[in-house]
Scaffold this active site. Structure first.
Site, PDB file in Angstrom:
ATOM      1  N   ASP A   1      -0.193  -0.503  -2.602  1.00 35.74           N
ATOM      2  CA  ASP A   1      -0.794  -1.750  -3.064  1.00 35.74           C
ATOM      3  C   ASP A   1      -2.285  -1.728  -2.765  1.00 35.74           C
ATOM      4  O   ASP A   1      -2.736  -1.087  -1.812  1.00 35.74           O
ATOM      5  CB  ASP A   1      -0.141  -2.945  -2.363  1.00 35.74           C
ATOM      6  CG  ASP A   1       1.324  -3.100  -2.742  1.00 35.74           C
ATOM      7  OD1 ASP A   1       1.663  -2.840  -3.910  1.00 35.74           O
ATOM      8  OD2 ASP A   1       2.119  -3.466  -1.862  1.00 35.74           O
ATOM      9  N   GLY A   2      -3.046  -2.438  -3.564  1.00 33.80           N
ATOM     10  CA  GLY A   2      -4.485  -2.530  -3.336  1.00 33.80           C
ATOM     11  C   GLY A   2      -5.298  -1.552  -4.161  1.00 33.80           C
ATOM     12  O   GLY A   2      -6.505  -1.463  -4.001  1.00 33.80           O
ATOM     13  N   CYS A   3      -4.640  -0.817  -5.032  1.00 32.95           N
ATOM     14  CA  CYS A   3      -5.330   0.144  -5.894  1.00 32.95           C
ATOM     15  C   CYS A   3      -5.362  -0.409  -7.324  1.00 32.95           C
ATOM     16  O   CYS A   3      -4.393  -1.018  -7.782  1.00 32.95           O
ATOM     17  CB  CYS A   3      -4.609   1.494  -5.889  1.00 32.95           C
ATOM     18  SG  CYS A   3      -4.580   2.287  -4.275  1.00 32.95           S
ATOM     19  N   ALA A   4      -6.461  -0.187  -8.011  1.00 34.95           N
ATOM     20  CA  ALA A   4      -6.598  -0.658  -9.393  1.00 34.95           C
ATOM     21  C   ALA A   4      -5.650   0.104 -10.317  1.00 34.95           C
ATOM     22  O   ALA A   4      -5.147  -0.440 -11.288  1.00 34.95           O
ATOM     23  CB  ALA A   4      -8.036  -0.505  -9.863  1.00 34.95           C
ATOM     24  N   SER A   5      -5.403   1.358 -10.010  1.00 39.42           N
ATOM     25  CA  SER A   5      -4.494   2.167 -10.819  1.00 39.42           C
ATOM     26  C   SER A   5      -3.167   2.309 -10.076  1.00 39.42           C
ATOM     27  O   SER A   5      -3.024   1.879  -8.940  1.00 39.42           O
ATOM     28  CB  SER A   5      -5.115   3.527 -11.110  1.00 39.42           C
ATOM     29  OG  SER A   5      -5.562   4.119  -9.923  1.00 39.42           O
TER      30      SER A   5
END
Length: 145
Positions: free
Chosen positions: A54-58
């Site tokens: 979690d916390g990633c744009a991709s």
């Protein structure tokens, strides 16, 4: 008494040397992408909610593999739907995979990555995603210790 920093593995030192040789950031960026392409593919069965970062744009997945010791060593497989992020996973793989949980927790990843001058060339979303991946790997190490 302050501990001496854990030295980076040779695989990461090799990346540092490559970056020193590649003076242009576009060449470095392309190198990171090529590193990601060269990674062994991650089995789709490992790409689930339990391995998603979690916390990633991709989309990013990191699946741990614990090697019984002594000492125990943490290995991991990773994948992303974005080429540059897959390359960043390859960089983190060189920094962390095959190390003991204690070594992972003692490694100052941001200081090591600063040697590559990544922060100045990644978007804020990518930087946040990189931090999320580091935090995930630290949590895995902590749980394995």
């Amino acid at each position: 008494m302050r501990r001496r920093p854990v030295p980076a593995p040779q695989a990461f030192e090799d990346i540092v040397a490559d970056f020193e040789f590649l003076e242009d950031w576009e060449d470095r960026y392309a190198h990171v992408i090529e590193m990601g392409k060269a990674m062994a593919p991650m089995d789709d069965a490992l790409k689930g909610p339990e391995t998603k970062v979690d916390g990633c744009a991709s989309q990013v997945w990191i699946a741990p593999e614990l090697e019984d010791g002594p000492p125990k060593r943490l290995h991991f497989k990773g994948d992303s739907d974005a080429l540059i992020v897959k390359g960043l996973i390859a960089v983190l793989h060189a920094l962390y995979s095959g190390r003991t949980p204690a070594e992972i927790l003692e490694t100052d990843a941001m200081a090591e990555l600063a040697r590559l001058d990544l922060q100045d060339h990644l978007s804020s979303q990518r930087s946040n995603g990189l931090k999320a991946m580091i935090e995930r790997l630290r949590m895995l190490a902590s749980a394995s210790a």
